[in-house]
Design an enzyme around this catalytic site. Sequence first.
Site: not given
Length: 332
Positions: A143-145
């Site tokens: 997942l993106d940060k």
Amino acid sequence: MKAKNAPLPAVRQLTVDDGSAGQRLDNFLMRELKGVPKTHVYRIIRSGEVRVNRGRAAADTRLAVGDQVRVPPVRVAAPAAQAPADAVPPREFPVLLEDEHLLVIDKPAGVAVHGGSGVSFGVIEQLRRARPEARFLELVHRLDKETSGLLLLAKKRSALNHLQQQFRDRQTGKTYAALVAGAWPAARKVVDVALHKYLDAQGERRVRAVADDDADGRRSISLVRVVQAFAGPAPGFSLLDVTIKTGRTHQIRVHLAHAGHPIAGDEKYGQFALNKALAAGKAVPGCRFDRMFLHARRLAFDHPASAERITLEAPLPAECATLLSALSSPVP
């Protein structure tokens, strides 16, 4: 100053354990020979210097428990100074499901899933520090940060291989909650736009929408459903459920922005002025919102051991729920 070479090690005979069973030989070696260029790893495989059970083996050979792997002497450059392992703070995250095969957590926004690209550590490093007894712990996906929500990890190599194959075969179900600027057309239920990944002038990873026939584009499909529309304040907002059929980098963020409805708080692909107003509490009076409103709220997959279909849901984080509540409240 040039890095000094470490002493040439001796030949090693490694026994494949349960944590490495099912792994490709090349990936196994890259993990054992950290710091050795990939080209050299493939060279020693092709030359026959690497042996599996005393025989030559190809890079894509799948290893089994008990296999004996001969690793020839390989000189590895001494690594540059790194932060000591104890500099990574141990941390546990909210657990939605855990057994001997897998772990599913609810990742908060603002936490990277792994170290790299200017980030010293992430979820995986912190979990490993918090669980020193864990023999195996790997990310199944990412997942993106800036994205919160469901994150799946494997506790066995066999589970990792099985689950990642489901992701490659599009047998999983991943749905995200996204709040976007403007009124999303209810009739637009599919975004089928090719995406191209590149690095900008600062070396940052970026993605852009391209024509279907673009040589660098990869077909990307997102299914969109309007959950709730908010008429005001301007420009209005739409809460969407977005289910991805392909898992491209930044897919949802770029698809929605390309359609003219960027995600609230998205610093890469969103509207700077709107994001600033949201963070200052001016876009929605009395409510400050300073993150990206993208939350992996639902995940479905087949259990790697039982084959049972597992469906998990993570509630919206408090800050997202508060923003929606403020949007639903009548303006005084």
